[in-house]
Design an enzyme around this catalytic site. Structure first.
Site, PDB file in Angstrom:
ATOM      1  NE  ARG A   1      31.042  79.457  17.322  1.00  0.00           N
ATOM      2  CZ  ARG A   1      31.983  79.791  18.190  1.00  0.00           C
ATOM      3  NH1 ARG A   1      33.220  79.877  17.810  1.00  0.00           N
ATOM      4  NH2 ARG A   1      31.702  80.046  19.452  1.00  0.00           N
ATOM      5  CB  THR A   2      24.902  82.724  15.696  1.00  0.00           C
ATOM      6  OG1 THR A   2      25.107  81.366  16.073  1.00  0.00           O
ATOM      7  CG2 THR A   2      23.581  82.841  14.973  1.00  0.00           C
TER       8      THR A   2
ATOM      9  CE  LYS B   1      15.168 105.113  26.485  1.00  0.00           C
ATOM     10  NZ  LYS B   1      14.822 105.973  25.341  1.00  0.00           N
TER      11      LYS B   1
ATOM     12  NE  ARG C   1      22.124  82.984  19.668  1.00  0.00           N
ATOM     13  CZ  ARG C   1      23.252  82.285  19.602  1.00  0.00           C
ATOM     14  NH1 ARG C   1      24.244  82.527  20.444  1.00  0.00           N
ATOM     15  NH2 ARG C   1      23.414  81.340  18.692  1.00  0.00           N
TER      16      ARG C   1
ATOM     17  CG  HIS D   1      20.951  77.654  16.790  1.00  0.00           C
ATOM     18  ND1 HIS D   1      20.946  78.540  15.726  1.00  0.00           N
ATOM     19  CD2 HIS D   1      22.107  77.882  17.457  1.00  0.00           C
ATOM     20  CE1 HIS D   1      22.057  79.269  15.771  1.00  0.00           C
ATOM     21  NE2 HIS D   1      22.778  78.893  16.809  1.00  0.00           N
TER      22      HIS D   1
HETATM   23  C1  NCD Z   1      25.366  77.180  19.869  1.00  0.00           C
HETATM   24  C2  NCD Z   1      24.183  77.920  20.482  1.00  0.00           C
HETATM   25  O1  NCD Z   1      24.227  79.133  20.645  1.00  0.00           O
HETATM   26  O2  NCD Z   1      23.209  77.220  20.762  1.00  0.00           O
HETATM   27  N1  NCD Z   1      26.336  78.034  19.376  1.00  0.00           N
HETATM   28  C3  NCD Z   1      26.248  78.433  18.076  1.00  0.00           C
HETATM   29  O3  NCD Z   1      25.325  79.115  17.711  1.00  0.00           O
HETATM   30  N2  NCD Z   1      27.167  78.000  17.224  1.00  0.00           N
HETATM   31  C4  NCD Z   1      25.904  76.125  20.727  1.00  0.00           C
HETATM   32  C5  NCD Z   1      26.264  76.456  22.141  1.00  0.00           C
HETATM   33  O4  NCD Z   1      26.174  77.586  22.591  1.00  0.00           O
HETATM   34  O5  NCD Z   1      26.677  75.509  22.811  1.00  0.00           O
END
Ligand code: NCD
Length: 309
Positions: A54-55, A83, A104, A133
């Site tokens: 999703r993100t 590398k 991320r 997040h």
């Molecule tokens: C979440 C995350 O990556 O922290 N997912 C997301 O970004 N929607 C929640 C999860 O991974 O449980």
């Protein structure tokens, strides 16, 4: 003014700045075509050192729907990281090409660290280990506004892995800045809300329990979360805890008629599929909100939101 700023944790933005992102997201939802070219000629770098559906897709869809373009990777083994390049050097290089970057990373503090190497380029934290997040929080806030009429005056149940869940840490710290919010933290004792989050809260605004059945009837919002397997050092402990909560139709019968069920997704077993048809289940709508709110955020950080006004 959000132009040029980084978003590392929700506390980087004042509540009225968050509100301005929500208002822009509402405008985009109402008239997406008005915003379809505001990022023409702009480039977003998406740097995913950890899995994501999703993100990443919502950021990429957001940029494309604003008329911008993308560079990046979702497998660090295909970049010079493999590398031995440092994150600082990677980000300085990407800053030569892109206008904005989303990162991320499994290590806490990484987004903050790389933001110190990005002079001109806004950095957005898309999740740093079990820490924060913030764009999931913006997604959650937009969802609560749209499905509960606003973010004040709610009893919010937060259930599952409160120890490692970064979406939960960011959301709780943010909702606590709204008015008259009471939290009910629901977890097994091994996955309780960490002290460093509890210290943000006044002791009379939250209670803790391990029993979802007993409290579900009090809630206006139930935020479910998966047990974060990848953050456990002991797989047996994960296996023992992973099915601790399963929200099903039977439990939903005890909930208020206007309670909403949220989940950042991905879900594993913590919400039975039979709940998906319940009108109170908003988690897939929430995923859609994520794209709109990221469109608004990108436009704000690039300072292009008024181009078509
Ligand atoms: C979440 C995350 O990556 O922290 N997912 C997301 O970004 N929607 C929640 C999860 O991974 O449980």
């Amino acid at each position: 003014m959000l132009k040029g700023r980084h978003l590392i944790e929700p506390g980087d933005f004042e509540i009225d700045e968050i509100e301005s992102i929500m208002q822009l997201a509402d405008k985009i939802i109402a008239n997406p075509e008005d915003y379809s070219m505001v990022c023409k000629g702009k480039l977003l770098a998406s740097l995913f050192y950890e899995p994501s559906t999703r993100t990443r897709f919502s950021f990429e869809a957001a940029m494309l729907r604003l008329g911008g373009q993308l560079i990046g990777f979702d497998d660090p083994n295909t970049s010079s990281v493999s590398k031995g390049e440092s994150l600082g050097d990677t980000i300085k290089t990407i800053g030569c090409y892109a206008d904005i970057a989303v990162i991320r990373h499994p290590r806490e503090g990484t987004a903050k660290l790389v933001s110190q190497y990005a002079d001109e380029m806004p950095i957005i934290n898309a999740g740093d280990g079990g820490h924060e997040h913030p764009t999931q929080t913006l997604t959650d806030i937009l969802t609560i506004r749209n499905y509960k009429g606003g973010c004040n005056n709610h009893v919010v149940g937060v259930c599952g892995d409160l120890l490692f869940g970064r979406t939960i840490h960011s959301l709780v710290k943010t909702l606590n800045r709204y008015e008259n919010i009471r939290f009910v933290f629901i977890s097994p004792k091994e996955l309780k809300m960490p002290e460093h989050i509890l210290t943000y809260l006044s002791p009379d605004c939250y209670t803790e329990t391990n029993n979802l059945d007993e409290v579900i009837g009090d809630l206006d919002i139930l935020y479910m979360s998966r047990v974060q397997r990848e953050r456990f050092v002991n797989e047996e402990e994960y296996l023992r805890l992973k099915n601790y909560y399963i929200l099903d139709k039977k439990k939903m019968k005890k909930a208020k008629q206007d309670m909403i069920v949220m989940h950042p997704l991905p879900r594993v077993n913590e919400i039975a599929q039979e709940v998906d048809d319940d009108s109170r289940a908003v988690y897939f709508k929430q995923a859609k909100m994520g794209m709109y709110v990221r469109m608004a955020l990108i436009a704000k950080l690039l300072g292009v939101e008024d181009k078509n006004d």
